[in-house]
Scaffold this active site. Structure first.
Site, PDB file in Angstrom:
ATOM      1  N   SER A 188      41.164  53.302  32.785  1.00 32.21           N
ATOM      2  CA  SER A 188      40.740  53.733  34.120  1.00 32.21           C
ATOM      3  C   SER A 188      41.979  54.069  34.954  1.00 32.21           C
ATOM      4  CB  SER A 188      39.879  52.641  34.779  1.00 32.21           C
ATOM      5  OG  SER A 188      39.393  53.073  36.029  1.00 32.21           O
ATOM      6  N   THR A 189      42.240  53.341  36.036  1.00 34.82           N
ATOM      7  CA  THR A 189      43.369  53.657  36.914  1.00 34.82           C
ATOM      8  C   THR A 189      44.687  53.590  36.143  1.00 34.82           C
ATOM      9  OG1 THR A 189      42.140  52.602  38.704  1.00 34.82           O
ATOM     10  CG2 THR A 189      44.447  53.105  39.116  1.00 34.82           C
ATOM     11  N   HIS A 215      37.663  56.706  33.020  1.00 37.87           N
ATOM     12  CA  HIS A 215      36.872  56.806  34.253  1.00 37.87           C
ATOM     13  C   HIS A 215      37.386  58.002  35.054  1.00 37.87           C
ATOM     14  CE1 HIS A 215      36.043  52.159  34.129  1.00 37.87           C
ATOM     15  NE2 HIS A 215      35.367  52.832  33.209  1.00 37.87           N
ATOM     16  N   MET A 305      41.387  49.145  36.652  1.00 35.10           N
ATOM     17  CA  MET A 305      40.811  48.073  37.452  1.00 35.10           C
ATOM     18  C   MET A 305      39.429  47.704  36.910  1.00 35.10           C
ATOM     19  SD  MET A 305      39.940  50.256  40.923  1.00 35.10           S
ATOM     20  CE  MET A 305      39.080  48.923  41.743  1.00 35.10           C
ATOM     21  N   ASP A 308      35.498  46.828  32.689  1.00 35.08           N
ATOM     22  CA  ASP A 308      34.769  47.677  31.756  1.00 35.08           C
ATOM     23  C   ASP A 308      35.478  47.655  30.403  1.00 35.08           C
ATOM     24  OD1 ASP A 308      32.927  49.472  30.752  1.00 35.08           O
ATOM     25  OD2 ASP A 308      34.001  51.240  31.501  1.00 35.08           O
TER      26      ASP A 308
END
Length: 364
Positions: A188-189, A215, A305, A308
């Site tokens: 993600s991030t 994401h 973050m 998931d």
């Protein structure tokens, strides 16, 4: 202690609204504003904010050039605002390469229609990337993402010494070789840069298929896949329903949808389920891989973050598959890998620059 934020945008309306939204949070302090990239650099040096929100299109100096200068002179986490278009995606990916941590869609209609949702998302992003500050300088000092595929010899050589062991998970110096039927990577991030760093180390004849879950909004994934395909020796494309898994091909889950795989090597793209927070969701893809391939999956969880991927990794472990996590020191946000390590699901923890090399060693 309040998070100090510098707001940079050439639009007076947007500058005011962002400042108002952030100032309403008692744990955030807007310490200054700037109308162009040159002002942003001066203000960053003078005010030393914890986070900078940055527009791209500005007079005198654009946002990407400003980010690049700030990272050289006073590394500070930057949250970019971007348009949800193919061009906006390209620009945002350039900004992430320049050193920005994360991004948010710049949508004036959302601010008017859903002010509370915008407030919650913006403040959450600011707090999250502010917490990345401790690791940010070391992340930026790591080798920059490759602008061209490295030579086979360079790809095979370790770029750093192995990271120190973490108590929560085992550390393996050299993974055991195995004929994996699938490599699945979730992030993600910080993921766009991390994926680029990992995948550019893989050879064109990489022996396993790959699926990538990042994401990312629907408007961004096609541009991101195209970017990776140009930089890597393996092939990368945005996944489509009915695509076949094959060695040396990485399929990127499309934004706004869910990606699953079946035992015949067929990819299924499903509508994004509104009950799920993430679209695409790492847990969904990992879970389908566990069902389809049992112990023949190698899963990797990179920076991001949230948590998931943890439940999907649990399913993979129960099926006998291997799970790796990125180490804390090389993560922009140590959330998703931490969730894996704390749950005792990681077979190994590697630094970002070691993961690509170890993938080449592990896949027979």
């Amino acid at each position: 202690m309040a998070v100090k934020v510098l707001v940079v945008d050439d639009s007076g309306f947007f500058r005011r609204r962002v400042s108002e939204i952030l100032s309403a949070d008692p744990q955030i302090q807007v310490v200054g504003t700037a109308t162009n990239g040159r002002e942003a650099i001066d203000q960053a040096l003078a005010l030393k904010p914890d986070v900078i929100t940055m527009d791209y299109e500005m007079p005198l100096m654009d946002g990407i050039t400003a980010v690049r200068n700030i990272m050289q002179r006073c590394p500070t986490p930057v949250l970019m605002f971007s348009s949800l278009t193919h061009e906006g995606a390209r620009v945002t990916l350039d900004a992430l390469d320049a050193g920005a941590v994360d991004y948010l869609p710049k949508n004036f209609e959302d601010i008017s229609r859903n002010p509370e949702k915008v407030r919650q998302l913006l403040c959450e992003k600011v707090h999250t990337i502010a917490r990345s500050n401790r690791r940010y300088a070391s992340f930026l000092s790591a080798p920059a993402p490759a602008s061209a595929p490295p030579s086979p010899a360079a790809a095979a050589a370790p770029r750093h010494a192995p990271a120190a062991p973490q108590a929560a998970a085992p550390q393996a110096s050299t993974p055991k070789r195995k004929p994996y039927r699938l490599v699945a990577i979730g992030t993600s991030t910080g993921g766009p840069v991390a994926l680029q760093r990992v995948l550019t180390q893989l050879p064109a004849n990489f022996p396993a298929p790959l699926v990538l879950i990042q994401h990312m909004p629907a408007a961004f994934t096609k541009a991101f896949a195209e970017r990776l395909d140009k930089l890597c020796r393996i092939s990368v494309k945005e996944a489509e329903d009915g695509d076949l898994l094959r060695p040396g091909l990485a399929l990127l889950a499309p934004g706004g949808k869910q990606m699953m795989v079946d035992g015949r090597g067929v990819v299924r793209i499903l509508p994004g389920d509104e009950r799920l927070n993430y679209k695409p969701c790492v847990d969904v893809t990992f879970g389908s891989a566990a069902k389809a391939y049992g112990d023949k999956v190698l899963a990797v969880v990179l920076t991001g973050m949230g948590a998931d991927g943890r439940e999907g990794a649990r399913m993979l472990k129960q099926s006998g598959s291997q799970v790796w996590a990125q180490d804390e020191a090389s993560c922009v946000i140590y959330g998703m890998p931490m969730a894996i390590a704390k749950a005792g699901l990681a077979d190994a923890v590697y630094s970002l620059d070691d993961i690509g090399r170890h993938l080449g060693e592990a896949c027979a």
